[in-house]
Write an enzyme that holds these catalytic residues in place. Structure first.
Site: not given
Ligand code: DGJ
Length: 739
Positions: A479, A549
């Site tokens: 991430d 997301d």
């Molecule tokens: C942002 C990501 O896009 C999510 O899927 C998740 O992993 C969160 N960060 C976790 O902090």
């Protein structure tokens, strides 16, 4: 496939029978561009395409030849200041402060195959017959700067790869301020410009507009390719559709600040350039040093946008993505993020994993919150040791238990970031990117580690490698949740601060490279608050990426439709999540959520134990179905059929290579009353074959493609008892099998 050099006319012709690229050494020794488009036959010269005319106010290259002015000559790798007033492909500041360059032809060479790009991701060949490469060496005599222009033409694809390598062969330092990966001067401007833009949670929406005189561009200045604009643009003729017509796609294999620009000049010539964003970039080249630009891919088609996308899909799926997972169907995963967020214990995770295993899910992914003091997003980033209060048996213990259950285990990292409240920051506050004496902006309470510093990358490599060696980890979600601000590296001298953004990305690539080399069977999924770094550069290391997301099925239609312009289905991470959806609060049927996510690297992201028996059964069926057809979904030919950007419906399909199996995804956003009868024309089938549709009726491939598949439902007419009932957020899959 061939690369010809016509000696007498000093013309290069790259062709593979699908496209031709023509460039010529001009009378002043610089390179001129003659043509890029559908293949043409070889001929000794194309000099009639070197158009010259005398125009008032234009500066002439040679005295007495007013018709040879760079103002209107189409060029191959132009610089500014000697008659061409458009934006240049290259700008180099010299020790006396001057910036004029005269890059003239020196020599060229051709080779079978394609050389690798030092330190940068790039497309590649598996054998020499797949591609041929031309290198043209240009040189500026005064500074002794050399620029090697590289062109690779692929045998079976309407695609060429472009990049440039600079070498300072002189005695004095030089400063590259602009170093684009290519320039293409197209002879007219009768195009529409298509870009993939958006923001967090609505990435890569399609935006189209007519080209107009002046500059149109998309860029990133954020340190990553960004949610806002993707390093992909397309020029299409106004009449071009998904199925017919001319289009040229441009894609940059790069994950940092980029610029994609089209400048339409006063005579309707369209200059397209793409590369590292010259904004906030400069690179000092000491004598003897080299600089490699990222690679750009240009695809030409006269068969519509689907054909263009399919060329990108094949190239990126098979000759950009690498390693063990490249050609393998991806495991069906369950990620705990939307199920638990930070609120979990080992016991709770095991319960979810057990239920997932019972539904046939293959990989359990533990997301954020397992390390250091990380119980919310204020602390712990950078401390990659398991939090024993939450995970008494550590990651190795948890992974072992998951493996014993018969599942694989995956783990989340955010390697590039650090919280101020962390042991790492306390030990090395100077490792965070910051400008001395200035306030430090936080993003999601995080600072960015200075990945331009090898010792920082080494430290993170060692922390990650330790865990990967200790625990059975089969998958990593990598991430990255903030952009770079107050860009400055305490380790770079003042005259190299302009290198930070690029050096940062080189550091990210080097960490990926080292991890991939040491742990070749680990599947990497990239992520940057969803799709903030969903680009071909990252795809080289991580064959799939969390696309957004936003996990709502209806929102995802647009995101996945736009993403598919350039990126293959196998690269698009797509999950079924809970309703009401956490991003938009919408309640969509479980069936529709899966019917959208099947067209991606499929998984679930919810607490399965919060579901009821009926939903369990549905999920078990979905998993079974995906296991049976995932190869088709992820590696078949993908066609966009009906755009969610244009109305209330959407449809797309995948077809197997042998054209014997296909799956159509059909979606309705809002239900209707007294609606029309409907058909959707399919693509890519064999006109001579007969297909059984969902095990019921049989139709010829010709009928399904020319007449269409009937998709009418009960919303047509007041009540159609023989038709399927319909509702908001409705969807259907049609499975076609050749008889
Ligand atoms: C942002 C990501 O896009 C999510 O899927 C998740 O992993 C969160 N960060 C976790 O902090």
């Amino acid at each position: 496939m061939s690369i010809y050099f016509e000696e007498a006319s000093r013309t290069f012709h790259l062709t593979n029978g699908r496209l031709s690229y023509l460039t010529k050494i001009l009378p002043n020794g610089q390179l001129g561009q003659l043509y890029f488009g559908k293949a043409v036959n070889r001929r000794p010269n194309f000099d009639h395409l070197f158009e010259r005319v005398a125009r008032s106010m234009s500066a002439a290259v040679f005295e007495g030849q007013p018709d040879f002015s760079l103002d209107h000559v189409k060029q191959e790798y132009p610089s500014y200041g000697t008659g061409d007033f458009r934006h240049p492909a290259v700008r180099v500041e010299q020790p006396n402060g001057g910036t004029i360059l005269n890059l003239v032809y020196q020599s060229h060479s051709c080779m079978l195959g394609k050389p690798a790009l030092e330190g940068l991701p790039a497309t590649y060949c598996e054998n020499e017959r797949e591609a041929e490469t031309l290198c043209i060496l240009l040189r500026d005599d005064l500074t002794e700067l050399e620029a090697e222009l590289r062109y690779t033409v692929f045998a079976d694809l309407p695609a060429i790869a472009r990049s440039v390598r600079f070498v300072n062969s002189g005695q004095q330092p030089l400063r590259l301020d602009t170093a684009m990966s290519f320039c293409l001067d197209l002879p007219d401007c009768g195009y529409e410009w298509l870009q993939l833009s958006g923001a967090w949670s609505r990435e890569r929406h399609i935006h189209t507009r007519k080209l107009a005189p002046g500059i149109q561009s998309v860029e990133s200045t954020r340190g990553c390719s960004s949610h806002n604009h993707n390093p992909f643009v397309m020029l299409k003729r106004p009449e071009t559709t998904e199925f017919l017509g001319e289009a040229i796609g441009f894609s940059l294999i790069y994950s940092g600040n980029f610029l994609a620009q089209a400048e339409v000049d006063s005579w309707g010539v369209t200059r397209v350039t793409m590369g590292i964003n010259p904004f906030a970039f400069s690179w000092k080249l000491e004598p003897g040093e080299a600089f490699q630009t990222p690679e750009a891919i240009i695809v030409y088609t006269d068969a519509g946008l689907n054909a263009m996308s399919q060329a990108f899909h094949r190239l990126y799926r098979e000759r950009l993505a690498r390693g063990w997972w490249r050609d393998r169907p991806r495991p069906i995963l369950l990620n705990n993020w939307e199920g638990t967020y930070f609120d979990f214990t080992e016991e709770k995770l095991l319960e979810i994993a057990r239920t997932a295993r019972d539904q046939g899910i293959e990989l359990f992914v533990l997301d954020d919150g397992w390390f250091g003091a990380r119980t919310n997003d204020l602390a712990g980033l950078g401390d990659w040791t398991p939090n024993r209060e939450r995970l008494p048996h550590g990651i190795a213990g948890l992974a072992g238990q998951i493996e014993e259950m018969g599942m694989k285990f995956g783990l989340w990292f955010e390697p590039e970031m650090v919280n101020k409240d962390s042991d790492l920051y306390r030990a090395h506050p100077d490792w965070a990117i910051q400008t001395p004496g200035r306030r430090m902006s936080l993003g999601r309470n995080e600072c960015v580690l200075d990945f331009s510093r090898p010792e920082v990358v080494d430290y993170i490599y060692n922390s990650m490698a330790k865990l990967l060696n200790e625990a059975k980890i089969s998958y990593i979600k990598w991430d990255m949740n903030r952009c770079i601000t107050e860009a400055f590296s305490v380790k770079l001298p003042p005259d190299r601060q302009g290198e930070l953004f690029h050096r940062y990305i080189l550091g990210v690539y080097s960490l990926y490279d080292r991890l991939a080399a040491a742990f070749p069977k680990v599947l990497f999924e990239s992520c940057a608050s969803g799709g903030g770094r969903f680009d071909p550069g990252i795809l080289y290391y991580a064959p799939q990426g969390w696309a957004s997301d936003d996990s709502d099925a209806i929102e995802r239609l647009k995101i996945q439709y736009g993403t598919s312009m350039c990126y293959p289905v196998s690269s698009i991470g797509a999950h079924v999540s809970i309703v009401p959806n956490h991003q938009v609060g919408r309640v969509t049927p479980l069936e529709t959520r899966a019917n959208v996510a099947f067209f991606g690297a499929f998984g679930y992201e919810l607490d399965l134990n919060a579901l009821d028996r009926h939903e369990f059964d549905q999920i078990a069926e979905q998993v079974k179905f995906m296991k049976q057809y995932r190869e088709l979904f992820q590696f078949g030919d993908f066609y966009r059929l009906v755009s969610p950007f244009e109305g209330n419906l959407a449809a797309w399909m995948v077809v197997s290579r042998d054209r014997k199996t296909a799956i159509v995804g059909w979606y309705k956003l809002l239900n209707e009353v007294n609606g029309p009868f409907r058909r959707v024309k399919l693509c890519g089938l064999d006109a001579q074959m007969s297909y059984r549709v969902n095990g019921a009726g049989s139709y010829g491939g010709d009928e399904l493609m020319n007449i269409g598949l009937a998709t009418t439902d009960a919303s047509a007419g007041e009540s159609l008892p023989n038709f399927q009932p319909s509702h908001d957020f409705d969807s259907r899959l049609y499975l076609l099998t050749a008889e």
